[in-house]
Design an enzyme around this catalytic site. Structure first.
Site, PDB file in Angstrom:
ATOM      1  N   TYR A 134      -3.467  11.272   1.513  1.00 44.66           N
ATOM      2  CA  TYR A 134      -3.892  11.161   0.116  1.00 44.66           C
ATOM      3  C   TYR A 134      -3.897  12.538  -0.543  1.00 44.66           C
ATOM      4  O   TYR A 134      -3.466  12.698  -1.688  1.00 44.66           O
ATOM      5  CB  TYR A 134      -5.286  10.538   0.044  1.00 44.66           C
ATOM      6  CG  TYR A 134      -5.303   9.055   0.319  1.00 44.66           C
ATOM      7  CD1 TYR A 134      -5.414   8.137  -0.713  1.00 44.66           C
ATOM      8  CD2 TYR A 134      -5.194   8.568   1.619  1.00 44.66           C
ATOM      9  CE1 TYR A 134      -5.423   6.773  -0.476  1.00 44.66           C
ATOM     10  CE2 TYR A 134      -5.196   7.215   1.879  1.00 44.66           C
ATOM     11  CZ  TYR A 134      -5.301   6.315   0.832  1.00 44.66           C
ATOM     12  OH  TYR A 134      -5.285   4.967   1.074  1.00 44.66           O
ATOM     13  N   ASP A 188       0.845  -1.186   0.000  1.00 45.80           N
ATOM     14  CA  ASP A 188       0.000   0.000   0.000  1.00 45.80           C
ATOM     15  C   ASP A 188       0.891   1.250   0.000  1.00 45.80           C
ATOM     16  O   ASP A 188       1.821   1.330  -0.807  1.00 45.80           O
ATOM     17  CB  ASP A 188      -0.960  -0.038   1.204  1.00 45.80           C
ATOM     18  CG  ASP A 188      -2.101   0.950   1.075  1.00 45.80           C
ATOM     19  OD1 ASP A 188      -3.101   0.628   0.403  1.00 45.80           O
ATOM     20  OD2 ASP A 188      -2.002   2.059   1.632  1.00 45.80           O
ATOM     21  N   HIS A 215      -4.610  -7.835  -0.146  1.00 46.38           N
ATOM     22  CA  HIS A 215      -3.918  -6.568   0.043  1.00 46.38           C
ATOM     23  C   HIS A 215      -3.127  -6.499   1.353  1.00 46.38           C
ATOM     24  O   HIS A 215      -2.042  -5.935   1.387  1.00 46.38           O
ATOM     25  CB  HIS A 215      -4.940  -5.433   0.003  1.00 46.38           C
ATOM     26  CG  HIS A 215      -4.356  -4.069   0.004  1.00 46.38           C
ATOM     27  ND1 HIS A 215      -3.635  -3.547  -1.047  1.00 46.38           N
ATOM     28  CD2 HIS A 215      -4.369  -3.093   0.960  1.00 46.38           C
ATOM     29  CE1 HIS A 215      -3.243  -2.322  -0.765  1.00 46.38           C
ATOM     30  NE2 HIS A 215      -3.667  -2.012   0.448  1.00 46.38           N
TER      31      HIS A 215
END
Length: 545
Positions: free
Chosen positions: A464, A314, A521
């Site tokens: 982000y 990630d 993930h």
């Protein structure tokens, strides 16, 4: 008469002969004048002698002496010219050779990201004194007040009835959410989980104005003659350092778990990304993966490591990649369990189109083809469905974050939904999201509690905004390339699959590329043994190089 005629003919022939001699002398003199001033002087003398044989020379009264002097000067100048050439030619050759060598070396010189510096503390950076570089032990604590506040908020939660038959297609199923909250309120023991979290040593250190949290786990026993390999492991969102709790003992004590051939043992460092968990949130704008990479390099240097291995998934994949691009001389090897490329040029488009029919022609394996096709479904529609959160967090994170920071139930739904579909895409069709088929509720809620008790959900979402506002496609730094030895573990249920042939566009030295048999993930959290084995396989190959 005959004598007179003969005399006339002789005089006529004599004049013709003299004229030819004069003409030859003029012609020769003209040619020589173009090539040498000294020779031209002699030619002029010849012309004068021929035209006026009975007159004394007005050019060179002493021909032999003058000619010798001129020849001597000519030889001297020729010698000087030869000496200059003897020096200039080698110098010119060396200069041209040096330029050629510099050009060849510059072509192969590894371009790196400039490390730079930063300040993320509150207010202006102090110009007086040095930053406190001490490493301070840290312990997670809780209180009755903290737990009572949590219980009160859980008791006051409001729920919206779910759409019948919707499972997880609309997000977290509210009926199952009630079950999770009931367990959280009545059975989950936060004090017990704090003890679990504290079983590994925690530390704080201040870097660039903010406190960085990390755990540092050393092997309890190191056989004689065996080198301990330092390994930095970096989490992502919505995970935390807690993701690595199950893989840490496999790496630090591999012999106890049957994972070692007797040649590898690790000490593991797991930092919290600034703004996540117990790492202080940046107080200034612009804190991106480059700043994080720089801070983690400083952390490893502060711990006394000159070279080390790094691993990430990630955001951890992005951060560790930037670390390898920034200081390749410090990174012995880079291991990833997801690869983000972002680049979609004409060559990639052709590869995608041909790969569906003749994958071998564009460097794709059968397993690659199975994982990326049908392409539109797996790489466009599925990504759009799973990336709604990303658009919010990359634009206005604080708005949605306000509600999540105030409601533990909303926070749990927001985070745990990712642990459902990012673990296995088919869990979308299950009423409980398949969560308890891979994890326990204690494990899932412990990760949620790390965000809750630190009030870090908003600052984690801002990460982000800081990254995507500068680099919308997350590929601006791909031009630097990654030249350190790289290992890639490709899990089949990962959000996106990146074939080796595509990964080589950025990662120039792929040592291992593994098609993992299962997992998604959150690899270290879900399949710690598989990931540990792949890391060991990679490091073993690097150490043998």
């Amino acid at each position: 008469m005959d004598d007179v005629g003969l005399s006339l003919r002789q005089r006529h022939c004599g004049r013709e002969s003299q004229q030819r001699k004069n003409l030859d002398c003029v012609t020769w003199s003209s040619v020589q004048a173009k090539t040498s001033r000294h020779v031209a002087g002699d030619s002029s003398k010849c012309l004068e002698d021929r035209l006026f044989p009975d007159q004394p020379s007005a050019i060179a009264p002493d021909t032999s002496t003058d000619t010798q002097r001129k020849l001597k000067n000519l030889k001297h100048r020729s010698f000087e010219y030869s000496q200059k050439n003897a020096v200039l030619v080698p110098v010119a050759a060396l200069g041209v050779g040096g330029i050629l060598i510099y050009w060849l070396r510059s072509r192969h010189k590894i371009k790196t990201i400039e490390m730079g510096d930063g300040w993320w503390g509150s207010g202006e950076r102090s110009l007086k004194g040095r930053e406190d570089d001490s490493i301070r032990p840290f312990k997670i604590e809780t209180s009755d007040k903290e737990i009572e506040d949590l219980h009160r908020r859980l008791d006051q939660a409001r729920y919206t009835p779910h759409v019948e038959g919707a499972a997880f297609h609309y997000g977290f199923n509210s009926s199952y959410l009630k079950e999770v909250v009931s367990y959280w309120r009545n059975q989950f023991d936060w004090r017990k989980q704090v003890e679990v979290l504290n079983k590994y040593p925690h530390f704080h250190t201040t870097i660039e104005g903010i406190d960085i949290h990390f755990i540092h786990v050393k092997p309890s026993y190191v056989p004689h003659g065996r080198a301990v390999q330092p390994l930095l492991m970096v989490h992502g969102w919505p995970g935390s350092f807690y993701e690595f709790y199950k893989i840490i003992p496999l790496l630090t004590e591999p012999a106890k778990h049957g994972l070692n051939e007797g040649d590898l043992v690790f000490e593991v460092i797991c930092p919290s990304i600034p703004g996540y968990g117990f790492s202080e949130a940046p107080h200034q704008q612009g804190f991106d993966s480059i700043a994080t990479a720089r801070i983690f390099h400083k952390l490893m240097k502060r711990l006394g490591f000159k070279e080390y291995y790094i691993q990430g998934g990630d955001w951890g994949s992005r951060i560790t990649t930037n670390m390898a691009q920034m200081l390749p001389q410090s990174v012995r090897g880079l291991h990833l369990n997801i690869v983000f490329l972002g680049k979609q040029g004409l060559g990639r488009l052709i590869s995608i189109m041909l790969g569906a029919y003749v994958p071998w022609l564009v460097g794709l394996s059968r397993e690659d083809a199975r994982r990326i096709y049908p392409f539109m479904q797996k790489n466009v529609y599925d990504l759009l469905r799973e990336s709604g959160y990303l658009h919010i967090q990359a634009t206005k994170p604080d708005t949605a974050g306000c509600g999540l920071n105030d409601s533990p139930v909303g926070l749990a739904a927001y985070i745990l939904e990712k642990f459902s579909t990012w673990t296995d895409k088919s869990f979308l069709h299950k009423d409980d999201g398949g969560l308890e088929s891979k994890y326990s509720l204690d494990e899932l809620l412990t990760n949620v509690m790390i965000y809750w008790v630190t009030s870090s959900i908003v600052s984690s979402m801002r990460y982000y905004k800081e990254n995507f506002s500068k680099d919308p496609n997350l590929n601006a730094y791909n031009r630097f390339g990654v030249h350190v030895p790289t290992g890639i573990a490709a899990f089949p249920q990962e959000i996106v699959h990146t074939p080796r042939t595509w990964a080589k566009d950025v990662y120039k030295n792929i040592v291992t590329y593994s098609y993992m048999p299962r997992g998604g993930h959150f690899a270290a959290f879900e399949e710690p043994k598989l990931l540990a084995q792949d890391i060991m396989q990679f490091v073993r190959k690097v150490e043998q190089m």
